[in-house]
Scaffold this active site. Structure first.
Site, short mmCIF file in Angstrom:
data_model
loop_
_atom_site.label_atom_id
_atom_site.label_comp_id
_atom_site.label_asym_id
_atom_site.label_seq_id
_atom_site.Cartn_x
_atom_site.Cartn_y
_atom_site.Cartn_z
N SER B 114 48.22 -4.08 -13.35
CA SER B 114 46.87 -4.20 -12.78
C SER B 114 46.05 -5.26 -13.50
O SER B 114 45.00 -5.66 -13.01
CB SER B 114 46.14 -2.87 -12.83
OG SER B 114 46.06 -2.41 -14.16
N HIS B 136 50.59 -6.02 -6.84
CA HIS B 136 49.68 -5.00 -7.37
C HIS B 136 49.25 -4.04 -6.26
O HIS B 136 48.43 -4.37 -5.42
CB HIS B 136 48.45 -5.68 -8.01
CG HIS B 136 47.47 -4.70 -8.57
ND1 HIS B 136 46.12 -4.91 -8.56
CD2 HIS B 136 47.67 -3.48 -9.14
CE1 HIS B 136 45.52 -3.87 -9.11
NE2 HIS B 136 46.43 -2.98 -9.46
N GLU B 148 47.87 -6.78 -3.83
CA GLU B 148 47.59 -8.14 -4.31
C GLU B 148 48.92 -8.81 -4.66
O GLU B 148 49.74 -8.23 -5.38
CB GLU B 148 46.70 -8.10 -5.56
CG GLU B 148 45.27 -7.66 -5.28
CD GLU B 148 44.40 -7.64 -6.54
OE1 GLU B 148 43.23 -8.03 -6.46
OE2 GLU B 148 44.91 -7.22 -7.60
N ASN B 186 40.15 -5.93 -9.41
CA ASN B 186 39.69 -5.34 -10.67
C ASN B 186 38.69 -6.23 -11.40
O ASN B 186 37.83 -5.74 -12.13
CB ASN B 186 40.88 -5.04 -11.59
CG ASN B 186 41.52 -3.70 -11.26
OD1 ASN B 186 40.86 -2.81 -10.74
ND2 ASN B 186 42.80 -3.57 -11.53
#
Lengths: 218, 279
Positions: B114, B136, B148, B186
């Site tokens: 991540s 991801h 992702e 994130n």
């Protein structure tokens, strides 16, 4: 009972958020207009503070008793120093109103103010917050937009970013959609005020500065 | 397609479940045999629940025939290897070093990291670094539609194309994002947590009020509820990683309040207490 609310200084993009669910007529205007007997005036400008200061003084000069004033760019305490003290100010978050948030933050509101706000926007709850630049929502949402802009400046498609944030974290809108709900001018001025108060982590991305045509000395 | 998943934790088992439902064959591996057993049970339970809700047509027993577990790397090549090991750079580097040695260049290697830079992981997979990139997934994997795709410095365009094809076959949406700390989602979301922590610490509003305001604006959960759900430690580790990998960018400075909770073991819903208290 207030029969109408005069909304001054808000970006026209914000107007729908003000009218949504309101129990009284909202009369928006870009500039200063005759107040037409409105018992409450809202000063929702997000731009140069000199404009806001001037408008508040004009309203006080016209004998307005109470103003719901945007307090995300300047604290309510600061705004109270701009006027002579003959006008009651209640702070609020204009971006949260534009977003039609169900829980709104207000500063310096009396029980009577809360009662008025609740009767005017019966689908929203009004809770107190400390007198701080950005309050809660503006301080949360603007740096998210600022981060997203950095990816756009590096070549990512804004729509892809919006899709990613909505699918990845179930955000109700992507950062780009939020920015276009608020208008880039509001995004810029909000970030600039946060930067002034809390430091460079809020510095508006150069892409935003270009977008709104900001220049040294503005 | 045949896919080997390394790591039988929440993410690994979620990826395996998603693969078998989409018709692929999933091989789940973990050095911990009990973790493998738990993962199998979790996947079966989830599939039964999905079937009860009418979301699956194929019988669970039939779906489970496409799931195998193994303690070691498979001798025969697979189409993909997806690493979902704990979020430790050195551990992941070792895994990719071994995978790179073990499998021919036709096998795509992906990390579900991540926040660790893909190029950092590829640095220990020097034979064919062009077949390595990031995939991801988001938690819970079977429900979350986004993946992702993260190309590192050496990742080939063919990897990206193959990754999007795999993601599409899972019924998900792939977005290609740069190999920057925190990738896209994130990274963009960091202020949601960090400004919330800062403003409560400064007395702007209570944590309950912050959550209420953000939820009232349409977010599914306020920042403190989200942190408690994903794990105070997990969220903290992502922030710490982004902060470190950006060489101390102030925007991502972890908050001492969150660190205190981690050190005390108040890790959120999973431990019964985080920012909120749970029964």
């Amino acid at each position: 009972m207030t029969e109408s609310v005069q909304l001054l200084g808000a970006d026209p993009l914000h107007w729908p958020g003000w009218s949504q669910g309101s129990a009284v007529a909202i009369h928006p205007a870009v500039g200063m207009v005759p107040l037409d007997g409105a018992q409450w005036v809202v000063e929702a400008h997000m731009g140069p503070l000199s404009d806001k200061r001037e408008r508040l003084r004009q309203l006080e000069g016209r004998g307005v008793q109470a103003v719901l004033t945007s307090s995300v760019m300047a604290t309510l305490a600061a705004q109270n120093t701009w006027i002579r003290g003959n006008m009651h100010l209640v702070g609020f978050d204009p971006l949260l109103m534009a977003a039609a948030g169900r829980t709104q933050t207000v500063v310096g509101a009396t029980d009577d103010d809360i009662a008025w706000l609740s009767s005017t926007w019966p689908d929203r709850t009004f809770i107190g917050a400390a007198d701080a630049v950005g309050l809660v929502f503006t301080r949360e949402i603007l740096p998210i937009i600022n981060e997203a802009v950095d990816f756009v400046a590096r070549g990512l498609n804004p729509k892809d970013i919006d899709v990613a944030m909505k699918l990845g974290l179930r955000y109700p809108k992507g950062p780009w959609e939020w920015a276009e709900t608020f208008g880039w001018s509001s995004v810029y001025w909000g970030l600039a005020a946060l930067e002034d108060m809390f430091g460079p982590r809020f510095r508006p991305h150069p892409w935003i500065r270009q977008k709104v045509g900001s220049a040294l000395g503005d | 397609m045949d896919v080997l998943i390394i790591g039988a934790g929440t993410m690994g088992s979620g990826i395996a479940q998603t693969l078998v439902v989409a018709g692929h064959r999933a091989y789940l591996t973990d050095p911990d045999g009990t973790a493998l057993g738990r993962a199998q049970e979790r996947i079966r339970t989830n599939l039964v629940r999905e079937q009860e809700r009418g979301r699956l047509v194929e019988p669970v027993d039939s779906l489970m025939t496409r799931l195998d577990t193994t303690r070691e790397l498979l001798a025969n090549p697979v189409d993909w290897v997806i690493e979902a090991a704990p979020e430790q750079a050195s551990l992941k580097q070792k895994i990719f070093h071994d995978l790179d040695r073990h499998y021919p260049p036709s096998v795509w290697l992906a990390s579900n990291t991540s926040s660790i830079a893909i190029s950092h992981l590829a640095s220990q997979a020097n034979r064919y670094p062009n077949r390595l990139g990031g995939l991801h997934f988001f938690n819970p994997v079977p429900r979350m539609a986004l993946v992702e795709v993260v190309p590192g410095l050496d990742t080939s365009a063919d990897f990206v194309t193959a990754a999007h094809q795999l993601i599409e076959s899972l019924g998900k949406t792939g977005i290609t994002v740069p190999d920057r700390p925190g990738f896209l989602v994130n990274r963009v979301a960091r202020p949601y947590y960090l400004e919330a922590l800062r403003m409560v610490d400064e007395g702007v509003a209570s944590l309950e009020s912050v959550d209420r305001v953000m939820q009232g604006a349409g977010f599914p959960m306020g920042p403190f509820r989200v942190i408690d759900l994903v794990g105070v430690d997990v969220n903290y580790a992502v922030t710490q990683s982004v902060y470190t990998e950006t060489h101390g960018d102030e925007r991502y400075r972890p908050h001492p309040w969150q660190e205190q909770l981690v050190l005390r073991g108040y890790l959120g819903k999973k431990s019964g207490r985080g920012f909120y208290q749970y029964d």
